[in-house]
Design a protein around this motif. Structure first.
Motif, PDB file in Angstrom:
ATOM      1  N   LEU A   1       0.827  -1.207   0.000  1.00  0.00           N
ATOM      2  CA  LEU A   1       0.000   0.000   0.000  1.00  0.00           C
ATOM      3  C   LEU A   1       0.861   1.257   0.000  1.00  0.00           C
ATOM      4  CD1 LEU A   1      -2.795  -1.136   2.466  1.00  0.00           C
ATOM      5  CD2 LEU A   1      -3.101  -0.560   0.044  1.00  0.00           C
ATOM      6  N   HIS A   2       1.922   1.251   0.804  1.00  0.00           N
ATOM      7  CA  HIS A   2       2.824   2.403   0.819  1.00  0.00           C
ATOM      8  C   HIS A   2       3.449   2.607  -0.557  1.00  0.00           C
ATOM      9  CE1 HIS A   2       3.701   3.514   5.244  1.00  0.00           C
ATOM     10  NE2 HIS A   2       2.498   2.989   5.168  1.00  0.00           N
ATOM     11  N   ALA A   3       3.918   1.521  -1.168  1.00  0.00           N
ATOM     12  CA  ALA A   3       4.559   1.626  -2.482  1.00  0.00           C
ATOM     13  C   ALA A   3       3.583   2.122  -3.546  1.00  0.00           C
ATOM     14  CB  ALA A   3       5.146   0.283  -2.895  1.00  0.00           C
ATOM     15  N   SER A   4       2.372   1.583  -3.554  1.00  0.00           N
ATOM     16  CA  SER A   4       1.418   1.944  -4.594  1.00  0.00           C
ATOM     17  C   SER A   4       0.888   3.368  -4.452  1.00  0.00           C
ATOM     18  CB  SER A   4       0.264   0.942  -4.632  1.00  0.00           C
ATOM     19  OG  SER A   4      -0.512   1.025  -3.458  1.00  0.00           O
ATOM     20  N   HIS A   5       0.948   3.907  -3.258  1.00  0.00           N
ATOM     21  CA  HIS A   5       0.464   5.274  -3.031  1.00  0.00           C
ATOM     22  C   HIS A   5       1.601   6.282  -2.880  1.00  0.00           C
ATOM     23  CE1 HIS A   5      -3.820   4.418  -2.672  1.00  0.00           C
ATOM     24  NE2 HIS A   5      -3.484   3.300  -2.068  1.00  0.00           N
TER      25      HIS A   5
ATOM     26  N   GLY B   1      -2.635   3.470  -8.776  1.00  0.00           N
ATOM     27  CA  GLY B   1      -1.850   2.236  -8.797  1.00  0.00           C
ATOM     28  C   GLY B   1      -2.065   1.411  -7.541  1.00  0.00           C
ATOM     29  N   ALA B   2      -3.130   1.672  -6.801  1.00  0.00           N
ATOM     30  CA  ALA B   2      -3.415   0.919  -5.584  1.00  0.00           C
ATOM     31  C   ALA B   2      -3.628  -0.547  -5.945  1.00  0.00           C
ATOM     32  CB  ALA B   2      -4.668   1.480  -4.913  1.00  0.00           C
ATOM     33  N   PRO B   3      -3.372  -1.452  -5.001  1.00  0.00           N
ATOM     34  CA  PRO B   3      -3.563  -2.865  -5.295  1.00  0.00           C
ATOM     35  C   PRO B   3      -5.002  -3.137  -5.723  1.00  0.00           C
ATOM     36  CG  PRO B   3      -2.511  -2.574  -3.144  1.00  0.00           C
ATOM     37  CD  PRO B   3      -2.913  -1.220  -3.631  1.00  0.00           C
ATOM     38  N   GLU B   4      -5.154  -4.096  -6.615  1.00  0.00           N
ATOM     39  CA  GLU B   4      -6.483  -4.497  -7.028  1.00  0.00           C
ATOM     40  C   GLU B   4      -7.250  -4.973  -5.801  1.00  0.00           C
ATOM     41  OE1 GLU B   4      -7.849  -4.495 -10.169  1.00  0.00           O
ATOM     42  OE2 GLU B   4      -6.060  -3.390 -10.758  1.00  0.00           O
ATOM     43  N   GLU B   5      -8.548  -4.787  -5.819  1.00  0.00           N
ATOM     44  CA  GLU B   5      -9.364  -5.164  -4.673  1.00  0.00           C
ATOM     45  C   GLU B   5      -9.156  -6.630  -4.302  1.00  0.00           C
ATOM     46  OE1 GLU B   5     -14.070  -5.572  -3.649  1.00  0.00           O
ATOM     47  OE2 GLU B   5     -13.417  -3.870  -4.841  1.00  0.00           O
ATOM     48  N   GLY B   6      -9.061  -7.515  -5.278  1.00  0.00           N
ATOM     49  CA  GLY B   6      -8.860  -8.930  -5.007  1.00  0.00           C
ATOM     50  C   GLY B   6      -7.546  -9.221  -4.317  1.00  0.00           C
ATOM     51  N   GLU B   7      -6.474  -8.503  -4.706  1.00  0.00           N
ATOM     52  CA  GLU B   7      -5.170  -8.700  -4.072  1.00  0.00           C
ATOM     53  C   GLU B   7      -5.235  -8.317  -2.601  1.00  0.00           C
ATOM     54  OE1 GLU B   7      -2.170  -6.493  -6.144  1.00  0.00           O
ATOM     55  OE2 GLU B   7      -2.766  -7.304  -8.075  1.00  0.00           O
TER      56      GLU B   7
END
Length: 145
Positions: A53-57, A100-106
């Motif tokens: 989450l930190h990386a994607s945001h 670029g947040a993780p997909e909901e399923g991930e």
């Protein structure tokens, strides 16, 4: 009540350290040896989720892990500073959708693994970050005569 706080840069290579520290503190707190692998796995999943989450945001603050020991249980809190969408924002394609947040399923998969490993788990999140609280019962230390 003993508390240990661990802050680490949101890098995947630090997740292993968090797992090892959590297992060592859990053992000292009196968590049953048979459950220590579950503690390690759950902390690994929660920390990996926070790092992602930190990386994607693009969040540069550290991931927080707090280990709390009391008479009847051992608790772990893993916190992130990434903004989390409310259900209404997500449905409306609101803020953060293109970040670029993780997909909901991930995201759901990691939480499903944690829920399968930990009987007492609570997940909270808002626009300022998220927190996963997990706890396990401890075995009272024997009283010596």
């Amino acid at each position: 009540m003993a508390t240990v706080e661990l802050l680490f840069s949101a890098l995947p290579e630090h997740v292993r350290t968090a797992r090892l520290v959590a297992a060592a503190v859990a053992r000292r707190a009196g968590v049953d040896e048979a459950v220590l692998d579950e503690v390690r796995l759950a902390v690994g999943e929660a920390c990996t989720r926070a790092v992602g989450l930190h990386a994607s945001h693009g969040v540069t603050t550290p991931v927080r892990v707090v280990l709390i020991e009391d008479e009847k249980k051992f608790s772990i809190e893993v916190g992130d500073d990434a903004p989390h969408l409310s259900a209404a924002d997500a449905a409306a394609g609101g803020p953060g959708e293109a970040s670029g947040a993780p997909e909901e399923g991930e995201d759901d998969m990691g939480l499903a693994v944690i829920s399968g490993l930990v009987d007492d788990v609570e997940v909270t999140a808002d626009e300022s970050g998220g927190l996963i609280r997990m706890s396990w019962p401890t075995i009272p230390a024997p009283v010596l005569p």
